[in-house]
Structure formats: structure tokens, C-alpha cells
Design an enzyme around this catalytic site. Structure first.
Site, mmCIF file in Angstrom:
data_model
loop_
_atom_site.group_PDB
_atom_site.id
_atom_site.type_symbol
_atom_site.label_atom_id
_atom_site.label_comp_id
_atom_site.label_asym_id
_atom_site.label_seq_id
_atom_site.Cartn_x
_atom_site.Cartn_y
_atom_site.Cartn_z
ATOM 1 N N ASP A 113 0.800 -1.317 0.185
ATOM 2 C CA ASP A 113 0.139 0.098 0.233
ATOM 3 C C ASP A 113 0.969 1.278 0.059
ATOM 4 O O ASP A 113 1.686 1.316 1.097
ATOM 5 C CB ASP A 113 -0.755 -0.069 1.207
ATOM 6 N N GLU A 164 -1.686 -1.548 -5.816
ATOM 7 C CA GLU A 164 -3.026 -0.847 -6.284
ATOM 8 C C GLU A 164 -2.890 -0.306 -7.599
ATOM 9 O O GLU A 164 -1.676 0.124 -8.023
ATOM 10 C CB GLU A 164 -3.119 0.535 -5.354
ATOM 11 N N CYS A 167 -12.438 -4.323 6.337
ATOM 12 C CA CYS A 167 -11.696 -5.038 7.296
ATOM 13 C C CYS A 167 -10.921 -6.149 6.416
ATOM 14 O O CYS A 167 -11.622 -7.211 5.901
ATOM 15 C CB CYS A 167 -12.553 -5.573 8.252
ATOM 16 N N CYS A 190 -12.442 -9.543 8.462
ATOM 17 C CA CYS A 190 -13.800 -10.090 8.289
ATOM 18 C C CYS A 190 -14.513 -9.486 6.943
ATOM 19 O O CYS A 190 -15.572 -10.052 6.562
ATOM 20 C CB CYS A 190 -14.655 -9.869 9.513
ATOM 21 N N CYS A 200 -12.018 -2.568 13.991
ATOM 22 C CA CYS A 200 -13.247 -3.393 13.543
ATOM 23 C C CYS A 200 -13.918 -4.101 14.546
ATOM 24 O O CYS A 200 -13.290 -4.239 15.426
ATOM 25 C CB CYS A 200 -13.016 -4.292 12.388
ATOM 26 N N CYS A 252 -14.884 -6.924 14.558
ATOM 27 C CA CYS A 252 -14.563 -8.216 14.931
ATOM 28 C C CYS A 252 -13.371 -8.513 15.571
ATOM 29 O O CYS A 252 -12.869 -9.301 16.049
ATOM 30 C CB CYS A 252 -14.326 -8.815 13.278
ATOM 31 N N ASP A 285 -2.607 1.270 6.945
ATOM 32 C CA ASP A 285 -1.892 0.796 5.767
ATOM 33 C C ASP A 285 -1.723 -0.518 5.688
ATOM 34 O O ASP A 285 -1.624 -1.100 4.722
ATOM 35 C CB ASP A 285 -0.775 1.781 5.534
HETATM 36 ZN ZN LIG Z 1 -13.280 -7.062 10.990
#
Ligand SMILES: [Zn+2]
Length: 282
Positions: free
Chosen positions: A60, A144, A196, A199, A214, A216, A223
Site C-alpha cells: 500500500d 494498487e 476489514c 472479516c 473493526c 470483529c 496501511d
Molecule cells: Zn473485521
């Protein structure tokens, strides 16, 4: 030469006689801020076999670090980018204060052109070196798909200098990837930072949010999270379609055609460091 310039002496450590005359596709004279250069474009098929490293990497790129990989390793932006940016800004100010048509203005413009040339050369050396080491240590590289067209749109000097470096970095990645038989994949840049990596859920964040958190339980450097998404997307692209992103990119024909003759680059480098995108800082 049909231009009446006569004979020229070749300066450099490579022997041009190593190549057949028909391999030389184009010869041109280039004027740079610090002199004239002769550029040879050669058609050479280079493929070097390497042992598998059994490693993959997702990258990234950003302003806080030149790149962050999927393991959280960072390569810092080189100091010369900041320093060069400062210098260019100063020279631009000086130029704007000089009277139009005056000798002093001409001198100031020449100074500015030389500064652009210098940062262009430094940028090229840097992106080439980093790309080479990434390719040497991995079998697959995902990054990217940042298009030069979109990049040129922004008018922030710091960012445009970085953009140019990333673009060159990518071009070198793809060049070395072909040369050393490695897989390079450009993935669409959408959602890489927002989703994320653990997840898949979307976690909206502004540019200033540096940490991905997140529900989760996943908490990562912003990054690094993006790099993980990029690698996963890259791996799924490679698995499903088998198109390994090896097609040459032609957004910047100038750069690509220079790369065709890359075996000579050691020589061309020392003579003519292309800086095709520096003008976007003007
Ligand atoms: Zn997550």
C-alpha cells in the site's frame, strides 16, 4: 545522422557493439537542463530464471510511508522528496519575482529546471532500487492500480512528487517482474483501505484515521490493513483468471519505451535520467 551534427563519442561503461544494429530501434538526441544526451532504445528479450522464494507481498503506497506491506513493514519516503520539494518551491518563488524576458529570469528558469532534473533522477534511482529488492524477495507482488491520469490531477506539490515516484516504482516492479519471472498484479484501488482485512466488513474512515478498528476485534495500522486487502485481492485474481497483470502498461509511453531498452539502462542512467513526470510540478 541527417542532421549535420557529425560524429559523437560514446561516453559510458557499456559496449554498444554488444548489440546488433537491428536491435537498436530508435536513437534520439535529448536536451536536458544540464546538457544534451543521446538515447538508444534497444529491443532486448531478457528473462532471468530465479529460485522460488515462496513469499507473496501486498503493498500500500501512501504519504506517511513510501509503502507499507501486508506484514506492517514500512519503507519510509526518502528525504530527498521533502528536500527537493522545498527547493523547487523556493526556486519557483524566485522565478516568479523576476521580470519577464530578463536575463535573470532565464537564469532562474534554468535553475528550476536543473532542480527538477535532479529530483527526477533521485526518484528514479530510489524507485528502481526498492522495486528490485521487492521483486527479488517475493514470487508475487500485489499493489494498487493507481492510474497516472488520476494522479496528475492533483495540484499539491508534495503529493505530485510522491505520485511520480509511485508510478515509477510500479513501472519498475512490472519491468523486474517480467525480467525475473515474478507475478505482479495491479488490483482496483477501491475499498482497500475501508474494508476489514479480517472479516471483510466496511469500516469507514477518513484520511486522518491512522488505525483500523473493526467490531470483529481486528485492530491494525491503517496501511497494513489496506496492504492485506491488496494482497488478498491480488491472490484471488491470480487464482481465478490466470492473468498475472503482466501486460505492459502504456499510460506513459515515454517511460515504457525507455524500459524496453533497460539492459542499457546502466549506461543510459548515467547519461540521461528520464524524468518524464516532473513537469507536473510546474
Ligand atoms: Zn473485521
Amino acid at each position: 545522422d541527417k542532421k549535420g551534427i557529425g560524429r559523437l563519442r560514446l561516453v559510458g561503461s557499456y559496449d554498444l557493439h554488444f548489440y546488433q544494429p537491428e536491435q537498436i530501434k530508435r536513437v534520439r538526441l535529448v536536451r536536458r537542463a544540464d546538457g544534451y544526451y543521446c538515447q538508444f532504445i534497444l529491443s532486448v528479450d531478457v528473462q532471468i530464471k530465479t529460485e522460488p522464494t515462496n513469499k507473496t507481498i501486498g503493498l500500500d503506497v501512501g504519504l506517511s510511508a513510501f509503502y507499507t506491506d501486508d506484514q506492517g513493514n514500512k519503507v519510509d519516503n526518502p528525504k530527498f522528496l521533502r528536500k527537493g520539494e522545498k527547493k523547487i518551491k523556493r526556486l519557483q518563488r524566485q522565478l516568479s519575482r523576476k521580470q519577464k524576458g530578463s536575463n535573470n529570469r532565464k537564469k532562474a528558469r534554468q535553475k528550476l529546471a536543473k532542480a527538477h532534473l535532479k529530483i527526477g533522477r533521485q526518484r528514479k534511482e530510489f524507485s528502481k532500487r526498492v522495486a528490485y529488492s521487492v521483486i527479488q524477495s517475493n514470487d508475487l507482488v500485489a499493489y494498487e492500480d493507481l492510474r497516472i491520469k488520476n494522479l496528475v490531477k492533483n495540484h499539491c506539490l508534495a503529493k505530485s512528487i510522491n505520485d511520480a515516484a509511485w508510478y515509477q516504482f510500479r513501472t519498475w516492479l512490472e519491468y523486474f517482474g517480467r525480467k525475473y519471472g515474478k507475478v505482479t498484479i495491479a488490483v482496483p484501488p477501491q475499498y482497500t483501505s475501508q474494508n476489514c482485512s479480517n472479516c471483510g466488513k466496511t469500516v469507514k474512515k477518513s484520511l486522518s484515521t491512522r488505525t483500523h478498528v473493526c467490531s470483529c476485534g481486528c485492530q491494525l495500522d491503517r496501511d497494513e490493513n489496506a496492504a492485506k486487502n491488496i494482497l488478498r485481492m491480488g491472490l484471488s485474481t491470480a487464482g481465478h483468471t490466470g492473468t498475472f497483470g503482466l501486460e505492459p502498461i502504456n499510460a506513459l509511453g515515454e517511460l515504457t519505451s525507455t524500459l524496453t531498452g533497460a539492459i542499457l539502462l546502466g549506461q543510459v542512467d548515467s547519461l540521461n535520467k528520464e524524468s518524464p513526470v516532473t513537469s507536473l510540478c510546474d
